[in-house]
Design a protein around this motif. Structure first.
Motif, PDB file in Angstrom:
ATOM      1  N   SER A  28     -13.850  12.616  58.638  1.00  0.00           N
ATOM      2  CA  SER A  28     -12.999  13.682  58.106  1.00  0.00           C
ATOM      3  C   SER A  28     -13.756  14.524  57.087  1.00  0.00           C
ATOM      4  N   ALA A  29     -14.518  13.876  56.231  1.00  0.00           N
ATOM      5  CA  ALA A  29     -15.299  14.600  55.230  1.00  0.00           C
ATOM      6  C   ALA A  29     -16.370  15.460  55.895  1.00  0.00           C
ATOM      7  N   ALA A  30     -17.006  14.934  56.937  1.00  0.00           N
ATOM      8  CA  ALA A  30     -18.029  15.705  57.650  1.00  0.00           C
ATOM      9  C   ALA A  30     -17.414  16.922  58.341  1.00  0.00           C
ATOM     10  N   LEU A  31     -16.265  16.749  58.962  1.00  0.00           N
ATOM     11  CA  LEU A  31     -15.594  17.875  59.612  1.00  0.00           C
ATOM     12  C   LEU A  31     -15.172  18.935  58.595  1.00  0.00           C
ATOM     13  N   ALA A  32     -14.686  18.497  57.455  1.00  0.00           N
ATOM     14  CA  ALA A  32     -14.288  19.446  56.403  1.00  0.00           C
ATOM     15  C   ALA A  32     -15.493  20.192  55.858  1.00  0.00           C
ATOM     16  N   TRP A  33     -16.618  19.507  55.695  1.00  0.00           N
ATOM     17  CA  TRP A  33     -17.826  20.146  55.180  1.00  0.00           C
ATOM     18  C   TRP A  33     -18.346  21.182  56.169  1.00  0.00           C
ATOM     19  N   ILE A  34     -18.339  20.841  57.458  1.00  0.00           N
ATOM     20  CA  ILE A  34     -18.804  21.779  58.475  1.00  0.00           C
ATOM     21  C   ILE A  34     -17.879  22.995  58.543  1.00  0.00           C
ATOM     22  N   ALA A  35     -16.580  22.758  58.471  1.00  0.00           N
ATOM     23  CA  ALA A  35     -15.625  23.870  58.525  1.00  0.00           C
ATOM     24  C   ALA A  35     -15.764  24.772  57.309  1.00  0.00           C
ATOM     25  N   ALA A  36     -16.002  24.212  56.134  1.00  0.00           N
ATOM     26  CA  ALA A  36     -16.149  25.011  54.917  1.00  0.00           C
ATOM     27  C   ALA A  36     -17.459  25.794  54.921  1.00  0.00           C
ATOM     28  N   ARG A  37     -18.469  25.245  55.548  1.00  0.00           N
ATOM     29  CA  ARG A  37     -19.767  25.912  55.606  1.00  0.00           C
ATOM     30  C   ARG A  37     -19.718  27.144  56.505  1.00  0.00           C
ATOM     31  N   ASP A  38     -18.901  27.082  57.559  1.00  0.00           N
ATOM     32  CA  ASP A  38     -18.835  28.170  58.525  1.00  0.00           C
ATOM     33  C   ASP A  38     -17.885  29.290  58.120  1.00  0.00           C
ATOM     34  N   VAL A  39     -17.191  29.155  57.016  1.00  0.00           N
ATOM     35  CA  VAL A  39     -16.243  30.176  56.581  1.00  0.00           C
ATOM     36  C   VAL A  39     -17.020  31.365  56.025  1.00  0.00           C
ATOM     37  N   ALA A  40     -16.569  32.559  56.361  1.00  0.00           N
ATOM     38  CA  ALA A  40     -17.230  33.778  55.871  1.00  0.00           C
ATOM     39  C   ALA A  40     -16.978  33.924  54.373  1.00  0.00           C
ATOM     40  N   GLU A  41     -17.656  34.876  53.789  1.00  0.00           N
ATOM     41  CA  GLU A  41     -17.488  35.104  52.359  1.00  0.00           C
ATOM     42  C   GLU A  41     -16.046  35.485  52.057  1.00  0.00           C
ATOM     43  N   PRO A  42     -15.525  34.986  50.942  1.00  0.00           N
ATOM     44  CA  PRO A  42     -14.151  35.359  50.605  1.00  0.00           C
ATOM     45  C   PRO A  42     -14.073  36.832  50.229  1.00  0.00           C
ATOM     46  N   GLY A  43     -12.968  37.401  50.564  1.00  0.00           N
ATOM     47  CA  GLY A  43     -12.769  38.808  50.258  1.00  0.00           C
ATOM     48  C   GLY A  43     -11.501  39.288  50.933  1.00  0.00           C
ATOM     49  N   SER A  44     -11.240  40.535  50.747  1.00  0.00           N
ATOM     50  CA  SER A  44     -10.039  41.119  51.299  1.00  0.00           C
ATOM     51  C   SER A  44     -10.246  41.463  52.771  1.00  0.00           C
ATOM     52  N   LEU A  45      -9.211  41.305  53.549  1.00  0.00           N
ATOM     53  CA  LEU A  45      -9.284  41.693  54.950  1.00  0.00           C
ATOM     54  C   LEU A  45      -9.404  43.202  55.086  1.00  0.00           C
ATOM     55  N   LEU A  46      -8.853  43.925  54.130  1.00  0.00           N
ATOM     56  CA  LEU A  46      -8.924  45.380  54.190  1.00  0.00           C
ATOM     57  C   LEU A  46     -10.353  45.886  54.008  1.00  0.00           C
ATOM     58  N   GLU A  47     -11.178  45.115  53.315  1.00  0.00           N
ATOM     59  CA  GLU A  47     -12.568  45.513  53.127  1.00  0.00           C
ATOM     60  C   GLU A  47     -13.366  45.346  54.414  1.00  0.00           C
ATOM     61  N   ARG A  48     -12.925  44.484  55.314  1.00  0.00           N
ATOM     62  CA  ARG A  48     -13.644  44.229  56.560  1.00  0.00           C
ATOM     63  C   ARG A  48     -13.292  45.234  57.658  1.00  0.00           C
ATOM     64  N   ILE A  49     -12.216  45.976  57.487  1.00  0.00           N
ATOM     65  CA  ILE A  49     -11.787  46.924  58.507  1.00  0.00           C
ATOM     66  C   ILE A  49     -12.663  48.162  58.442  1.00  0.00           C
ATOM     67  N   GLU A  50     -13.158  48.574  59.601  1.00  0.00           N
ATOM     68  CA  GLU A  50     -13.970  49.780  59.650  1.00  0.00           C
ATOM     69  C   GLU A  50     -13.047  50.995  59.623  1.00  0.00           C
ATOM     70  N   PRO A  51     -13.449  52.047  58.905  1.00  0.00           N
ATOM     71  CA  PRO A  51     -12.580  53.233  58.841  1.00  0.00           C
ATOM     72  C   PRO A  51     -12.500  53.915  60.206  1.00  0.00           C
ATOM     73  N   VAL A  52     -11.346  54.432  60.499  1.00  0.00           N
ATOM     74  CA  VAL A  52     -11.112  55.138  61.751  1.00  0.00           C
ATOM     75  C   VAL A  52     -11.580  56.584  61.571  1.00  0.00           C
ATOM     76  N   PRO A  53     -12.366  57.124  62.499  1.00  0.00           N
ATOM     77  CA  PRO A  53     -12.796  58.518  62.337  1.00  0.00           C
ATOM     78  C   PRO A  53     -11.599  59.455  62.411  1.00  0.00           C
ATOM     79  N   ALA A  54     -11.674  60.533  61.641  1.00  0.00           N
ATOM     80  CA  ALA A  54     -10.564  61.485  61.571  1.00  0.00           C
ATOM     81  C   ALA A  54     -10.393  62.177  62.918  1.00  0.00           C
ATOM     82  N   LEU A  55      -9.172  62.434  63.261  1.00  0.00           N
ATOM     83  CA  LEU A  55      -8.890  63.129  64.503  1.00  0.00           C
ATOM     84  C   LEU A  55      -9.257  64.601  64.347  1.00  0.00           C
ATOM     85  N   GLU A  56      -9.989  65.141  65.294  1.00  0.00           N
ATOM     86  CA  GLU A  56     -10.388  66.536  65.208  1.00  0.00           C
ATOM     87  C   GLU A  56      -9.286  67.458  65.710  1.00  0.00           C
TER      88      GLU A  56
END
Length: 123
Positions: free
Chosen positions: A68-96
């Motif tokens: 269980s400890a090994a599985l938790a360590w592996i899962a925690a290692r693979d988690v991306a950097e903490p941050g807001s989900l809104l920061e990960r969204i790419e901006p949509v180009p403006a409609l022309e």
């Protein structure tokens, strides 16, 4: 690959722990000796089965906790950097294209029904 091996080991160890706990005799199991299931019919002897099963359960519990400890360590290692989900969204180009052409302020809008109504602001 490693995570799937550890998950399979985790499930197998959990099932074997359940079986080993169910095979152990409880404190009130001595009454069963009157019905022919006494300690003379055990494979491991009078006291051998209890100590074997209890030691096996302890070893399996240790393996389960380490896994269980090994599985938790592996899962925690693979988690991306903490941050807001809104920061990960790419901006949509403006409609022309605009949905409606801009209305000229010089031209007055004509009603579709042909009625001459006053403007809505009361002028």
């Amino acid at each position: 690959m490693l995570i799937s091996i550890l998950l399979v080991l985790h499930v197998v160890v959990a099932i074997v722990i359940v079986v080993s706990v169910l095979l152990q005799q409880g404190q009130g199991a001595n009454a069963g000796a009157a019905f022919g299931s006494g300690s003379s019919g055990t494979v491991f002897g009078a006291r051998g089965a209890a100590s074997f099963l209890s030691r096996m359960t302890a070893v399996l519990a240790t393996v389960f906790m380490l896994n269980s400890a090994a599985l938790a360590w592996i899962a925690a290692r693979d988690v991306a950097e903490p941050g807001s989900l809104l920061e990960r969204i790419e901006p949509v180009p403006a409609l022309e294209e605009e949905l409606a052409p801009p209305a000229d302020e010089d031209e007055e809008e004509e009603d579709d029904d042909g009625l001459d109504l006053p403007p809505p602001d009361g002028r």
